[in-house]
Design an enzyme around this catalytic site. Sequence first.
Site, PDB file in Angstrom:
ATOM      1  N   LYS A  95       0.844  -1.195   0.000  1.00  0.00           N
ATOM      2  CA  LYS A  95       0.000   0.000   0.000  1.00  0.00           C
ATOM      3  C   LYS A  95       0.883   1.250   0.000  1.00  0.00           C
ATOM      4  O   LYS A  95       1.894   1.309   0.708  1.00  0.00           O
ATOM      5  CB  LYS A  95      -0.909  -0.016   1.231  1.00  0.00           C
ATOM      6  CG  LYS A  95      -1.953   1.088   1.272  1.00  0.00           C
ATOM      7  CD  LYS A  95      -2.848   0.922   2.499  1.00  0.00           C
ATOM      8  CE  LYS A  95      -3.928   1.987   2.569  1.00  0.00           C
ATOM      9  NZ  LYS A  95      -4.800   1.819   3.755  1.00  0.00           N
ATOM     10  N   SER A  97      -9.724   1.903   2.827  1.00  0.00           N
ATOM     11  CA  SER A  97      -8.830   2.625   1.941  1.00  0.00           C
ATOM     12  C   SER A  97      -7.807   1.734   1.237  1.00  0.00           C
ATOM     13  O   SER A  97      -7.111   2.185   0.326  1.00  0.00           O
ATOM     14  CB  SER A  97      -8.083   3.702   2.752  1.00  0.00           C
ATOM     15  OG  SER A  97      -7.285   3.086   3.770  1.00  0.00           O
ATOM     16  N   SER A 123     -10.075  -0.583   7.101  1.00  0.00           N
ATOM     17  CA  SER A 123      -9.530  -0.361   5.757  1.00  0.00           C
ATOM     18  C   SER A 123      -8.790  -1.538   5.149  1.00  0.00           C
ATOM     19  O   SER A 123      -8.395  -1.489   3.990  1.00  0.00           O
ATOM     20  CB  SER A 123      -8.601   0.864   5.768  1.00  0.00           C
ATOM     21  OG  SER A 123      -9.346   2.037   5.955  1.00  0.00           O
TER      22      SER A 123
END
Length: 452
Positions: free
Chosen positions: A55, A130, A154
Amino acid sequence: MITLKEALSLSSEEVKNLREDLNSKIKQSNIGAYVEQLTNSEVSTSGEGIPIAIKDIINVKDWNITCCSNILQGYVSPYDATVIKNLRDAGLSPFGRANMDEFAMGSSTDTSCYGKTLNPNNPNKTAGGSSGGSAAAVAGGIAIAALGTDTGGSVRQPAAYCGCVGMKPTYGRVSRYGVTAYSSSLDQVGPITQNVEDAAILYDIISGHDPMDSTSANVDYTPVASNLNSDKKLKIAVIDNFVEQASDEIKQGFGKAIKALEDAGHEIVHKSMLDTDKILSSYYIVATAEASANLSRFDGVRYGNRKGEGGLKDMYVQTKSQGFGDEVQKRIMLGSFVLSSGYYDAYYIKAQKVRHLIKDEYEEIFKDADLILSPVAPTTAPEFGSFKTSLEMYLSDIYTISVNLAGLPAISLPVDRNSDGMPIGLQMIGRAYDEQTLFDGALALEKAVNYK
């Protein structure tokens, strides 16, 4: 896609071929799971080990790490986060920057400055957020496994939307050193994988005490993956007032999972908990307050994308106005408001008291249960644009945020599909530092439902 467990047994030549094949697949895919897909650039790599998607909020030495924000364009990380060092020590390597909501603030991975990530099951639907890029890459067959971060769901929510496994460790179990902070008392790095066993393997690799992180828990640690036992009979709690707020298709998947667990010999007990409205309010006060403090460093002075030529004040205003997206600006302003003189006691202190109540309620439930089974989100993956307001987006987190407020471990896994073929994900929640029982229960559920 080969599983992580299978990849760990490959020879160096086979790993090299795997990396080349994966690189080719990423270039052919158009779901926008990686920043490189959205910018038409070469896939970021570092090392020659088993490839793991990262990420874009986790620092990897010599990579452009931007948290998918304009304000960090041009920033090159000078160091590795601790979780990256742990990957390298285990023979794994960072491979590709997974797309995400800007500064991890969002539930649909469409606030990224690079563009949105599509759900691999249906391109008209969101991949969640996210960590939507990480989940979409794994579910879409263009990553063996990935790392995401979970502040209020997330990791778990996008995994549920996309149809893969997402795990949030106990707070402090995995080092946050080198992970750009959104909300320091809530953030945790977690694995997103194809199955529960892979999640346990990756969790073992990234977890452990880190003296570089003052919030890292210095507790005894026993590896989980080598001790997995899906035959252990568990007492699993269901929070009835949570399930009432879910859609019919989520209730259907929930009922199927409960029956499968009962048929496998597990005991189901029924419990209730604090109203979700109070949980939601507490979370967004705490999270935005910490975000306003953490993001104050991005001012154009030391690093990042500097704007404005009319003096110091103009530089601050222009840098933040042009660098931060709308959702990030909203949360910074809300956080600054609840911390301001005259409102601190009325909002922030009260939210912290509610947070303590949430933790107490979980402890009370765990006196009579080993695990808790809960929905991950009220619905399956929504279509893009279905959230008309930020509040509607926040409501999609009602089942996940209490876990972060209490600092507990949880794992999301797919259990069924709805009539449109979209994955239905549920989560199991465990006691703090009892990841072994959590993974045992998740593996039992995975085998019982036999999701395909």
